[in-house]
Design a protein around this motif. Structure first.
Motif, PDB file in Angstrom:
ATOM      1  N   ARG A 142      36.000  46.688  51.815  1.00 31.61           N
ATOM      2  CA  ARG A 142      35.949  45.617  50.959  1.00 31.61           C
ATOM      3  C   ARG A 142      36.168  46.054  49.514  1.00 31.61           C
ATOM      4  O   ARG A 142      35.559  47.081  49.298  1.00 31.61           O
ATOM      5  CB  ARG A 142      34.546  44.818  51.175  1.00 31.61           C
ATOM      6  CG  ARG A 142      34.710  44.389  52.595  1.00 31.61           C
ATOM      7  CD  ARG A 142      33.190  43.674  52.885  1.00 31.61           C
ATOM      8  NE  ARG A 142      33.119  42.233  52.301  1.00 31.61           N
ATOM      9  CZ  ARG A 142      33.694  41.063  52.650  1.00 31.61           C
ATOM     10  NH1 ARG A 142      34.376  40.979  53.812  1.00 31.61           N
ATOM     11  NH2 ARG A 142      33.426  40.099  52.127  1.00 31.61           N
ATOM     12  N   VAL A 143      36.775  45.450  48.678  1.00 26.49           N
ATOM     13  CA  VAL A 143      37.205  45.884  47.359  1.00 26.49           C
ATOM     14  C   VAL A 143      36.915  44.908  46.474  1.00 26.49           C
ATOM     15  O   VAL A 143      36.988  43.704  46.541  1.00 26.49           O
ATOM     16  CB  VAL A 143      38.643  46.487  47.220  1.00 26.49           C
ATOM     17  CG1 VAL A 143      38.683  47.683  48.051  1.00 26.49           C
ATOM     18  CG2 VAL A 143      39.672  45.451  47.435  1.00 26.49           C
ATOM     19  N   LEU A 144      36.466  45.155  45.078  1.00 27.27           N
ATOM     20  CA  LEU A 144      36.463  44.380  43.829  1.00 27.27           C
ATOM     21  C   LEU A 144      37.915  44.502  43.234  1.00 27.27           C
ATOM     22  O   LEU A 144      38.391  45.413  42.743  1.00 27.27           O
ATOM     23  CB  LEU A 144      35.368  44.879  43.109  1.00 27.27           C
ATOM     24  CG  LEU A 144      34.990  44.297  41.882  1.00 27.27           C
ATOM     25  CD1 LEU A 144      34.367  42.721  42.383  1.00 27.27           C
ATOM     26  CD2 LEU A 144      33.949  44.698  41.002  1.00 27.27           C
ATOM     27  N   LEU A 145      38.329  43.174  43.068  1.00 23.40           N
ATOM     28  CA  LEU A 145      39.516  42.915  42.173  1.00 23.40           C
ATOM     29  C   LEU A 145      39.575  42.496  41.097  1.00 23.40           C
ATOM     30  O   LEU A 145      38.532  41.762  40.604  1.00 23.40           O
ATOM     31  CB  LEU A 145      40.347  41.668  43.278  1.00 23.40           C
ATOM     32  CG  LEU A 145      40.402  42.038  44.594  1.00 23.40           C
ATOM     33  CD1 LEU A 145      41.040  40.811  45.399  1.00 23.40           C
ATOM     34  CD2 LEU A 145      41.473  43.194  44.948  1.00 23.40           C
ATOM     35  N   PRO A 146      40.576  42.950  39.998  1.00 21.10           N
ATOM     36  CA  PRO A 146      40.455  42.449  38.743  1.00 21.10           C
ATOM     37  C   PRO A 146      40.790  40.803  38.733  1.00 21.10           C
ATOM     38  O   PRO A 146      41.366  40.407  39.624  1.00 21.10           O
ATOM     39  CB  PRO A 146      41.533  43.112  38.034  1.00 21.10           C
ATOM     40  CG  PRO A 146      42.453  43.578  39.132  1.00 21.10           C
ATOM     41  CD  PRO A 146      41.821  43.572  40.285  1.00 21.10           C
ATOM     42  N   SER A 147      40.426  40.311  37.546  1.00 20.15           N
ATOM     43  CA  SER A 147      40.427  38.722  37.606  1.00 20.15           C
ATOM     44  C   SER A 147      41.961  38.441  37.572  1.00 20.15           C
ATOM     45  O   SER A 147      42.364  37.152  38.081  1.00 20.15           O
ATOM     46  CB  SER A 147      39.880  38.027  36.430  1.00 20.15           C
ATOM     47  OG  SER A 147      38.473  38.489  36.257  1.00 20.15           O
ATOM     48  N   TYR A 148      42.889  39.005  36.850  1.00 19.68           N
ATOM     49  CA  TYR A 148      43.933  38.884  36.903  1.00 19.68           C
ATOM     50  C   TYR A 148      44.914  39.956  37.195  1.00 19.68           C
ATOM     51  O   TYR A 148      44.509  41.157  37.336  1.00 19.68           O
ATOM     52  CB  TYR A 148      44.526  38.674  35.294  1.00 19.68           C
ATOM     53  CG  TYR A 148      44.053  37.483  34.969  1.00 19.68           C
ATOM     54  CD1 TYR A 148      44.456  36.078  35.182  1.00 19.68           C
ATOM     55  CD2 TYR A 148      43.011  37.531  34.090  1.00 19.68           C
ATOM     56  CE1 TYR A 148      43.734  34.762  34.663  1.00 19.68           C
ATOM     57  CE2 TYR A 148      42.332  36.645  33.420  1.00 19.68           C
ATOM     58  CZ  TYR A 148      42.595  35.132  33.782  1.00 19.68           C
ATOM     59  OH  TYR A 148      41.975  34.040  33.294  1.00 19.68           O
ATOM     60  N   GLY A 149      46.251  39.969  37.725  1.00 19.56           N
ATOM     61  CA  GLY A 149      47.092  40.915  38.463  1.00 19.56           C
ATOM     62  C   GLY A 149      47.255  40.681  40.009  1.00 19.56           C
ATOM     63  O   GLY A 149      46.794  39.999  40.663  1.00 19.56           O
TER      64      GLY A 149
END
Length: 105
Positions: free
Chosen positions: A71-78
């Motif tokens: 499980r990972v934390l993603l950037p808002s955009y990209g």
């Protein structure tokens, strides 16, 4: 073919990582259903597939620090959205490993 099986056929190259974005709950703890417009996208995802890693000038491969199921934390955009006929109901994104913000435990 199921959406998961279709996504497993995608093999990322180099240091790219295929992520399935986690959907936010549409129901509160008390059982109230929320409309889709009121639910925000979560910045969390599950790793579906991982590329072999970056190849250095010497020809050595440096593997990414992620593996399937993390499980990972993603950037808002990209990220590059992946759209296939078999996976219309789920949201998949392709990121470079360096763009992923954190690994959740």
């Amino acid at each position: 073919m199921s959406a998961t099986a279709a996504a497993k056929r995608i093999i990322p190259l180099l240091d790219r990582v295929l992520i399935q974005r986690v959907k936010a709950e549409t129901k509160t703890a008390t059982g109230i259903l929320l409309p889709e417009k009121a639910v925000e996208k979560l910045n969390e995802g599950v790793v579906v597939a991982v590329g072999p890693g970056i190849v250095t000038k010497d020809g050595n491969t440096i593997p990414t620090g992620l593996s399937e199921g993390d499980r990972v934390l993603l950037p808002s955009y990209g990220g590059s959205p992946i759209k296939l006929d078999a996976i219309k109901d789920k949201e998949y994104l392709l990121f470079r490993a360096e763009e992923i913000l954190a690994k959740l435990q």
